[in-house]
Design a protein around this motif. Structure first.
Motif, short mmCIF file in Angstrom:
data_model
loop_
_atom_site.label_atom_id
_atom_site.label_comp_id
_atom_site.label_asym_id
_atom_site.label_seq_id
_atom_site.Cartn_x
_atom_site.Cartn_y
_atom_site.Cartn_z
N ASN B 10 33.41 22.11 2.33
CA ASN B 10 34.58 22.63 3.03
C ASN B 10 35.71 22.87 2.07
N TYR B 11 36.38 23.99 2.22
CA TYR B 11 37.65 24.18 1.51
C TYR B 11 38.73 24.25 2.57
N GLY B 12 39.46 23.17 2.73
CA GLY B 12 40.56 23.16 3.69
C GLY B 12 40.16 23.67 5.06
N GLU B 15 34.36 26.35 5.98
CA GLU B 15 33.09 25.90 5.41
C GLU B 15 32.51 27.01 4.54
N ALA B 16 32.48 26.77 3.23
CA ALA B 16 31.98 27.78 2.30
C ALA B 16 30.47 27.69 2.14
N VAL B 17 29.95 26.46 2.22
CA VAL B 17 28.50 26.26 2.15
C VAL B 17 28.10 25.49 3.41
N ALA B 35 25.83 37.87 -2.00
CA ALA B 35 27.03 38.69 -2.15
C ALA B 35 28.21 37.84 -2.62
N ASN B 36 29.32 38.51 -2.91
CA ASN B 36 30.54 37.79 -3.30
C ASN B 36 30.97 36.86 -2.18
N GLY B 37 31.33 35.64 -2.57
CA GLY B 37 31.83 34.69 -1.57
C GLY B 37 30.74 34.02 -0.76
N ALA B 38 29.49 34.19 -1.15
CA ALA B 38 28.39 33.61 -0.37
C ALA B 38 28.32 32.09 -0.55
N GLY B 39 28.91 31.60 -1.62
CA GLY B 39 28.89 30.15 -1.86
C GLY B 39 28.03 29.74 -3.04
N LYS B 40 27.68 30.69 -3.88
CA LYS B 40 26.81 30.39 -5.02
C LYS B 40 27.50 29.48 -6.03
N SER B 41 28.70 29.89 -6.44
CA SER B 41 29.41 29.07 -7.43
C SER B 41 29.73 27.70 -6.86
N THR B 42 30.10 27.67 -5.59
CA THR B 42 30.41 26.39 -4.95
C THR B 42 29.21 25.46 -5.02
N THR B 43 28.02 26.01 -4.83
CA THR B 43 26.81 25.19 -4.90
C THR B 43 26.65 24.56 -6.29
N PRO B 83 30.02 27.87 -16.79
CA PRO B 83 30.81 28.12 -15.59
C PRO B 83 31.11 29.59 -15.38
N GLU B 84 31.46 29.91 -14.15
CA GLU B 84 31.87 31.26 -13.82
C GLU B 84 33.12 31.61 -14.64
N GLY B 85 33.16 32.80 -15.18
CA GLY B 85 34.34 33.22 -15.93
C GLY B 85 34.44 32.58 -17.31
N ASP B 158 26.24 30.39 -14.22
CA ASP B 158 26.91 31.14 -13.17
C ASP B 158 27.24 32.53 -13.68
N GLU B 159 26.41 33.47 -13.36
CA GLU B 159 26.55 34.86 -13.77
C GLU B 159 26.72 35.04 -15.28
N PRO B 160 25.71 34.63 -16.03
CA PRO B 160 25.84 34.74 -17.49
C PRO B 160 25.90 36.17 -17.99
N GLU B 190 23.08 35.08 -10.26
CA GLU B 190 23.22 36.41 -10.86
C GLU B 190 23.67 37.45 -9.84
N GLN B 191 24.48 38.38 -10.30
CA GLN B 191 24.73 39.60 -9.52
C GLN B 191 23.62 40.60 -9.81
N ASN B 192 23.12 40.47 -11.04
CA ASN B 192 22.05 41.36 -11.46
C ASN B 192 20.73 40.85 -10.86
N1 LIG Z 1 38.95 26.17 -4.46
C1 LIG Z 1 38.76 26.90 -3.34
N2 LIG Z 1 39.64 26.82 -2.32
C2 LIG Z 1 39.45 27.53 -1.18
N3 LIG Z 1 38.43 28.33 -0.98
C3 LIG Z 1 37.51 28.46 -1.95
C4 LIG Z 1 37.63 27.75 -3.19
N4 LIG Z 1 36.59 28.07 -3.98
C5 LIG Z 1 35.84 28.95 -3.27
N5 LIG Z 1 36.40 29.17 -2.06
C6 LIG Z 1 35.85 30.06 -1.03
O1 LIG Z 1 34.53 29.68 -0.76
C7 LIG Z 1 33.69 30.81 -0.60
C8 LIG Z 1 32.52 30.76 -1.55
O2 LIG Z 1 33.00 30.90 -2.87
P1 LIG Z 1 32.07 30.91 -4.14
O3 LIG Z 1 32.94 30.95 -5.35
O4 LIG Z 1 31.11 29.81 -4.05
O5 LIG Z 1 31.32 32.30 -3.95
P2 LIG Z 1 30.27 33.01 -4.87
O6 LIG Z 1 29.02 33.13 -4.08
O7 LIG Z 1 30.16 32.36 -6.18
O8 LIG Z 1 30.90 34.46 -5.02
P3 LIG Z 1 31.00 35.44 -6.31
O9 LIG Z 1 29.72 36.17 -6.38
O10 LIG Z 1 32.11 36.35 -5.96
O11 LIG Z 1 31.26 34.62 -7.49
C9 LIG Z 1 34.59 32.01 -0.79
O12 LIG Z 1 34.93 32.52 0.48
C10 LIG Z 1 35.79 31.47 -1.50
O13 LIG Z 1 36.95 32.18 -1.14
#
Ligand SMILES: Nc1ncnc2c1ncn2[C@@H]1O[C@H](COP(=O)(O)OP(=O)(O)OP(=O)(O)O)[C@@H](O)[C@H]1O
Ligand SMILES: [Mg+2]
Lengths: 293, 236
Positions: B10-12, B15-17, B35-43, B83-85, B158-160, B190-192
């Motif tokens: 959860n982010y505030g 629920e991201a994942v 896709a973007n925002g799917a929760g990959k990096s969060t995982t 890490p991402e970025g 994370d997206e090397p 990966e995006q690729n």
């Molecule tokens: N620190 C945070 N605070 C609030 N929301 C967050 C935070 N980090 C991620 N999120 C949200 O959680 C969701 C998943 O983010 P995440 O970074 O895991 O996506 P992603 O799959 O890696 O996307 P991308 O391909 O764009 O990198 C997004 O909607 C994002 O806005």
């Protein structure tokens, strides 16, 4: 003013500046790693003064000094542990307020424990010995301070640039998350940083108070403020900046006193602050940003 | 084996994942696409303890729970994250960034430094350059090199390939295969998707916090919905 009086004043200024530099480094190190202005730093310096009084009452100086260094380090590290660490994820303003609280706490604690009356600072015999070099004559501490400052600064720079813990400090100061991904324990690095800052404050306190003769509960306020300004002047976060800031402050103040404007000597600090904030708000060696996003 | 079970983050309040489960067997290459925002990096951030999963989630390495452990302790178990970025340390030189990757090691690094410099000759030429002044792609190479220096058992990326020229992307993927052959487990975001699925043994598709599809990389490549959504090919 004769040449020898001039040199004499320069020596006094450099010596005062050295003590300032040591304290200013404490502000800069902690800021660099926590982005926190440790308002309690000047009071740690004051407490080190009291520790010396009590240590010297029982021990000879060569045992008293290590004891004072050690206790001051413990004090600085405990303050971080108790007052700053629980606020690690809190907004920066909360930590700042906690720091101000600790500062008042230490001042009041000192007043309560040691009374508000100035206490005589013990004389460390070899430091007070009068030395003559050419036409210059001063106590040994006056010659020692700038030399010791430069040696310490050199050692510190080596530590930060060449050792593993120094590398960890630099990493933590940039990016907590990535530093911990490298396996660096953030809290340990922060503790280490406070230990170094407090150690330098203790050394600075011995050099400073030996020349001042007395300590009272507010002895740390003005020097603390001045050294903070010295750190800001040099660019907070930068060690060479803090050192140069300290020396400029010491020399400037002494020059004003020598010219008969001693009433204004403390004001010099704030003139310096205003000037740097107007001309170069990030300070002489303020952080350049090379980050690429 | 790394096992993720019912992971929720959860982010505030958002629920991201939303309860994902998957496994990363030893010595395999597993990829997460989505896709973007799917929760990959969060995982991935949850696995290394940088994001805090909700109660009921479980992440185990060889049966040992990782949730609740500090990041450095998780890393010391042999998990590395690119890490991402990129997140290289900008004020450090290239060689310092490489050395800090081996922060937990106390043995001699020369051989490994030569190894990563062989993998990325561009970095070798720039050994003494401040990392913040490297190009984006060079920083990405440095981030990968830095992670390799820890001798990870499990390398998570994370997206090397982000921001890398196509030729370099190919290089990165062949490096991934090479280190996998040496016995390193790889978890790759990966995006690729095309490259990732070709490389991976198993792939998972993540959509708005849920796993919607999984299977061997080759199978996912052939899947119509994957083709449409991630490979930019029209459904026939
Ligand atoms: N620190 C945070 N605070 C609030 N929301 C967050 C935070 N980090 C991620 N999120 C949200 O959680 C969701 C998943 O983010 P995440 O970074 O895991 O996506 P992603 O799959 O890696 O996307 P991308 O391909 O764009 O990198 C997004 O909607 C994002 O806005
Ligand atoms: Mg992401």
């Amino acid at each position: 003013m004769s040449l020898s009086t001039f040199l004499q004043q320069c020596l006094t200024g450099i010596s005062l500046g050295g003590a300032y530099a040591l304290i200013a480094i404490g502000y800069t190190l902690v800021y660099g790693i926590l982005r926190l202005i440790n308002f309690a730093h000047g009071d740690i310096f004051m407490m080190a003064g009291y520790f010396m009084i009590f240590a010297m009452a029982t021990f000879p100086w060569y045992i008293a000094i290590p004891i004072v260094l050690l206790i001051t380090v413990l004090l600085g590290v405990s303050i971080e542990r108790v007052a700053y660490r629980p606020l690690r994820t809190a907004p920066r303003m909360s930590v700042m307020i906690s720091a101000i609280g600790v500062s008042y706490l230490l001042q009041n604690l000192a007043t309560y424990l040691f009374t508000a009356l100035p206490k005589g600072y013990p004389e460390i015999p070899f430091l007070k010995k009068i030395f003559k070099i050419g036409g210059l004559s001063a106590s040994f501490v006056t010659f020692l301070t700038p030399v010791l400052t430069l040696i310490i600064v050199y050692a510190l720079i080596i530590l930060i640039n060449k050792t593993k813990i120094g590398m960890a400090m630099r990493a933590v100061s940039k990016d907590y998350d990535t530093a911990s991904l490298m396996g660096i324990k953030i809290n340990r690095v922060i503790t280490f940083t406070f230990a170094i800052g407090s150690l330098l404050a203790a050394v600075g306190s011995i050099l400073y108070f030996t020349d001042r003769m007395t300590v009272f509960p507010f002895s740390g306020s003005l020097p603390g403020l001045k050294c903070f300004v010295a750190a800001v002047f040099g660019g907070i976060g930068s060690i060479p900046g803090a050192v140069i800031g300290g020396f400029i402050l010491g020399l400037g103040e002494t020059a004003l006193v020598a010219m008969g404007y001693s009433t204004f000597s403390d004001a010099f600090t704030f003139v310096l602050l205003i000037v740097i904030l107007l001309i170069k708000p990030t300070g002489l060696f303020g952080e350049k940003t090379t980050d690429k996003v | 084996m790394l096992k993720i079970d019912n992971l929720r983050v959860n982010y505030g309040g958002i629920e991201a994942v939303k309860g994902i489960s998957f496994e990363v067997p030893d010595k395999s290459i597993v990829t997460l696409i989505g896709a973007n925002g799917a929760g990959k990096s969060t995982t991935l951030r949850s696995i290394v303890g940088l994001a805090k999963p909700s109660a009921g989630s479980s992440i185990t390495l060889d049966g040992k729970e990782l949730i609740g452990m500090d990041t450095p302790d998780i890393v010391s178990k042999g998990i590395a994250l690119v890490p991402e970025g990129r997140r290289v340390f900008p004020d450090m030189t290239v060689i310092e960034n490489i050395k800090i990757g081996a922060y937990l090691r106390n043995d001699n690094l020369d051989e490994d430094i030569n190894w990563v410099y062989d993998l990325f000759p561009r970095l070798k030429e720039r050994s003494w350059q401040l990392s913040g002044t490297l190009s984006g792609g060079e920083q990405q190479m440095l981030a990968v090199a830095r992670a390799l220096m820890s001798h990870p058992r499990i390398l998570m990326m994370d997206e090397p390939s982000l921001g890398l020229a196509p030729l370099i992307v190919k290089d990165i993927f062949s490096i991934i295969k090479e280190i996998n052959k040496k016995g390193v487990t790889v978890l790759l975001i990966e995006q690729n998707a095309n490259m990732a699925l070709h490389t991976a043994d198993v792939g998972y598709v993540l959509e708005t916090g849920r796993i919607t599809l999984s299977g061997p990389g080759k199978e996912l490549l052939a899947d119509e919905s994957v083709k449409a959504a991630y490979l930019g090919k029209k459904k026939d």
